[in-house]
Design a protein around this motif. Structure first.
Motif, mmCIF file in Angstrom:
data_model
loop_
_atom_site.group_PDB
_atom_site.id
_atom_site.type_symbol
_atom_site.label_atom_id
_atom_site.label_comp_id
_atom_site.label_asym_id
_atom_site.label_seq_id
_atom_site.Cartn_x
_atom_site.Cartn_y
_atom_site.Cartn_z
ATOM 1 N N LYS A 101 0.709 -1.271 -0.316
ATOM 2 C CA LYS A 101 0.310 0.287 0.221
ATOM 3 C C LYS A 101 1.015 1.353 0.204
ATOM 4 C CE LYS A 101 -3.143 -2.276 2.808
ATOM 5 N NZ LYS A 101 -4.017 -2.481 3.420
ATOM 6 N N ASP A 102 0.176 2.320 -1.094
ATOM 7 C CA ASP A 102 1.388 3.452 -0.683
ATOM 8 C C ASP A 102 0.959 4.262 0.848
ATOM 9 O OD1 ASP A 102 -1.023 4.774 -1.767
ATOM 10 O OD2 ASP A 102 -0.955 5.088 -3.287
ATOM 11 N N ALA A 103 1.239 4.971 0.779
ATOM 12 C CA ALA A 103 1.478 6.532 1.704
ATOM 13 C C ALA A 103 -0.736 6.805 1.622
ATOM 14 C CB ALA A 103 1.933 7.412 1.861
ATOM 15 N N ASP A 104 -1.291 7.022 0.919
ATOM 16 C CA ASP A 104 -2.297 7.591 0.640
ATOM 17 C C ASP A 104 -3.397 6.378 0.623
ATOM 18 O OD1 ASP A 104 -1.763 10.129 -0.369
ATOM 19 O OD2 ASP A 104 -2.375 9.601 -1.950
ATOM 20 N N ALA A 105 -3.026 5.656 0.418
ATOM 21 C CA ALA A 105 -4.179 4.080 1.040
ATOM 22 C C ALA A 105 -4.067 3.986 2.911
ATOM 23 C CB ALA A 105 -3.636 3.084 -0.045
ATOM 24 N N VAL A 106 -2.701 4.074 2.846
ATOM 25 C CA VAL A 106 -2.590 3.727 4.157
ATOM 26 C C VAL A 106 -3.543 4.769 5.293
ATOM 27 C CG1 VAL A 106 -1.152 3.654 6.362
ATOM 28 C CG2 VAL A 106 -0.631 2.309 4.402
ATOM 29 N N LEU A 107 -3.271 5.978 4.741
ATOM 30 C CA LEU A 107 -4.172 7.352 5.422
ATOM 31 C C LEU A 107 -5.366 6.964 4.975
ATOM 32 C CD1 LEU A 107 -4.211 9.874 7.444
ATOM 33 C CD2 LEU A 107 -3.821 11.082 4.255
ATOM 34 N N CYS A 108 -6.656 6.625 4.510
ATOM 35 C CA CYS A 108 -7.393 6.465 3.971
ATOM 36 C C CYS A 108 -7.969 5.543 4.960
ATOM 37 C CB CYS A 108 -7.548 6.398 3.029
ATOM 38 S SG CYS A 108 -7.765 7.531 1.802
ATOM 39 N N GLU A 109 -7.131 4.366 5.340
ATOM 40 C CA GLU A 109 -7.355 3.213 5.950
ATOM 41 C C GLU A 109 -7.427 3.194 7.310
ATOM 42 O OE1 GLU A 109 -6.451 -1.796 7.484
ATOM 43 O OE2 GLU A 109 -5.727 -0.739 5.560
ATOM 44 N N THR A 110 -6.496 4.349 7.772
ATOM 45 C CA THR A 110 -6.400 5.294 9.017
ATOM 46 C C THR A 110 -7.473 5.991 9.534
ATOM 47 O OG1 THR A 110 -3.808 4.899 9.194
ATOM 48 C CG2 THR A 110 -4.860 6.505 10.577
ATOM 49 N N ILE A 111 -8.189 6.578 8.761
ATOM 50 C CA ILE A 111 -8.850 7.823 8.674
ATOM 51 C C ILE A 111 -10.180 7.106 8.740
ATOM 52 C CG2 ILE A 111 -11.180 9.382 7.813
ATOM 53 C CD1 ILE A 111 -7.978 11.047 6.267
ATOM 54 N N SER A 112 -10.746 5.657 8.565
ATOM 55 C CA SER A 112 -12.115 4.948 8.294
ATOM 56 C C SER A 112 -11.891 4.051 9.668
ATOM 57 C CB SER A 112 -11.954 3.557 7.720
ATOM 58 O OG SER A 112 -11.956 4.260 6.115
ATOM 59 N N LEU A 113 -10.278 3.775 10.428
ATOM 60 C CA LEU A 113 -10.686 3.372 11.760
ATOM 61 C C LEU A 113 -10.607 4.255 12.356
ATOM 62 C CD1 LEU A 113 -7.090 1.198 11.311
ATOM 63 C CD2 LEU A 113 -9.801 0.730 11.960
ATOM 64 N N LEU A 114 -10.538 5.641 12.765
ATOM 65 C CA LEU A 114 -10.664 6.759 13.062
ATOM 66 C C LEU A 114 -12.464 6.688 13.622
ATOM 67 C CD1 LEU A 114 -7.701 7.132 13.333
ATOM 68 C CD2 LEU A 114 -7.651 9.167 13.583
ATOM 69 N N SER A 115 -12.610 6.446 12.433
ATOM 70 C CA SER A 115 -14.502 6.759 12.474
ATOM 71 C C SER A 115 -14.719 5.679 13.708
ATOM 72 C CB SER A 115 -15.153 7.211 11.221
ATOM 73 O OG SER A 115 -16.262 7.296 10.546
ATOM 74 N N GLU A 116 -15.004 4.227 13.074
ATOM 75 C CA GLU A 116 -14.853 3.353 13.225
ATOM 76 C C GLU A 116 -14.901 3.578 14.612
ATOM 77 O OE1 GLU A 116 -13.550 0.129 11.223
ATOM 78 O OE2 GLU A 116 -14.542 0.699 9.457
ATOM 79 N N ARG A 117 -13.082 3.823 15.605
ATOM 80 C CA ARG A 117 -13.342 2.789 16.824
ATOM 81 C C ARG A 117 -13.253 4.466 17.743
ATOM 82 N NH1 ARG A 117 -9.407 -0.971 17.501
ATOM 83 N NH2 ARG A 117 -10.222 -3.358 16.076
ATOM 84 N N LEU A 118 -12.794 4.528 17.087
ATOM 85 C CA LEU A 118 -12.526 6.165 18.458
ATOM 86 C C LEU A 118 -13.772 7.668 18.291
ATOM 87 C CD1 LEU A 118 -8.881 7.222 18.097
ATOM 88 C CD2 LEU A 118 -10.221 5.414 19.196
ATOM 89 N N ASP A 119 -14.991 7.217 16.922
ATOM 90 C CA ASP A 119 -15.965 8.328 16.493
ATOM 91 C C ASP A 119 -15.035 9.557 16.298
ATOM 92 O OD1 ASP A 119 -18.522 8.944 15.761
ATOM 93 O OD2 ASP A 119 -18.982 10.374 17.895
ATOM 94 N N ILE A 120 -14.358 9.381 15.699
ATOM 95 C CA ILE A 120 -13.557 10.707 15.171
ATOM 96 C C ILE A 120 -13.822 10.799 13.678
ATOM 97 C CG2 ILE A 120 -11.104 11.645 14.932
ATOM 98 C CD1 ILE A 120 -10.436 10.891 16.752
ATOM 99 N N GLN A 121 -14.190 11.781 13.524
ATOM 100 C CA GLN A 121 -14.672 11.940 11.689
ATOM 101 C C GLN A 121 -13.319 12.596 10.355
ATOM 102 O OE1 GLN A 121 -17.063 9.731 11.023
ATOM 103 N NE2 GLN A 121 -17.260 9.147 13.364
ATOM 104 N N ILE A 122 -13.512 11.911 9.750
ATOM 105 C CA ILE A 122 -12.198 13.078 9.384
ATOM 106 C C ILE A 122 -13.285 13.400 7.800
ATOM 107 C CG2 ILE A 122 -9.637 13.951 7.756
ATOM 108 C CD1 ILE A 122 -9.054 11.854 10.559
ATOM 109 N N PRO A 123 -13.334 13.711 6.692
ATOM 110 C CA PRO A 123 -13.835 14.153 5.835
ATOM 111 C C PRO A 123 -13.482 13.220 4.467
ATOM 112 C CG PRO A 123 -14.496 16.499 7.298
ATOM 113 C CD PRO A 123 -13.616 15.563 8.218
#
Length: 229
Positions: free
Chosen positions: A207-229
């Protein structure tokens, strides 16, 4: 200056072997949070600023100089026990004076270079009891989410274009084989630490850096309820 809010911030740490892309992800995540108007700071191994205290900042910086900005030739001479205690002092100061106040003020903290890799390195060090290392770091603030960037040692070496330090090979040699062997053992030890739900193992090998960041943003939404548009 941190702005006090009702809810504490979240501590998000990034771990993995050398070359996994920890610093790249931590910096990108910090930028994404700021762009989303989330109050967040990025904390790394050279973060020494203590909010509203020039004196404490100067002291923390002096400790950082001893631990991370030393003459490379003194490292091996001081021995594994010395560096374990020096690192424990550094992490204790940063946790107490930088991370905890930010979290209390409602600021999210992204921690690059978390202590988990230090524990993994000492677990494969025959000179230091594993329980001793674990006890020295046990008091640190528990993260809300630990992002374990999983990558093969071969791929990590390729990403670094074959360039690594003696420490990153566990001081076992200067060959690529030494790096791969040592980092493979560190990976195994990180897996052993991943015993609860705060750990998320992310395979970043292809995975490139953008793909890893996208996956991380989804995790923050699911796990910590931190929403990043």
């Amino acid at each position: 200056m941190h702005i006090l809010t009702g809810a504490p911030g979240k501590l998000i740490t990034v771990t993995g072997i050398d070359g996994a892309g920890k610093s790249t992800l931590a910096a990108a995540l910090h930028t994404a949070l700021k762009d989303a108007n989330e109050n967040a700071i990025l904390v790394g191994k050279h973060t020494t600023e203590v909010a509203m205290s020039a004196e404490l900042s100067a002291y923390v910086d002096s400790v950082n100089t001893v631990v991370y900005r030393r003459d490379p030739t003194v490292g091996a001479a001081c021995g594994n026990h010395y560096w374990l205690f020096a690192l424990a002092a550094w992490y204790a100061l940063q946790d107490r004076l930088v991370i905890q106040p930010a979290l209390r003020a409602g600021v999210h903290v992204i921690l690059d270079n978390a202590h988990h890799k230090i524990l993994a390195r000492y677990a494969v060090c025959p000179d230091v009891p594993t329980d001793l290392a674990r006890q020295l770091f046990a008091h640190l603030t528990p993260p809300d989410l630990i992002l374990f960037l999983r990558i093969s040692a071969d791929e990590a070496l390729r990403r670094r274009n074959g360039d690594f330090t003696a420490l990153e090979a566990g001081r076992t040699g200067s060959t690529s084989k030494a790096f791969i062997s040592y980092q493979t053992h560190v990976t195994e030890e990180l897996h052993r630490q991943a015993t609860d739900a705060t750990w998320v193992s992310m395979d970043v090998t292809r995975k490139d850096a953008d793909a890893v960041l996208c996956e991380t943003i989804s995790l923050l939404s699911e796990r910590l309820d931190i929403q990043i548009p």
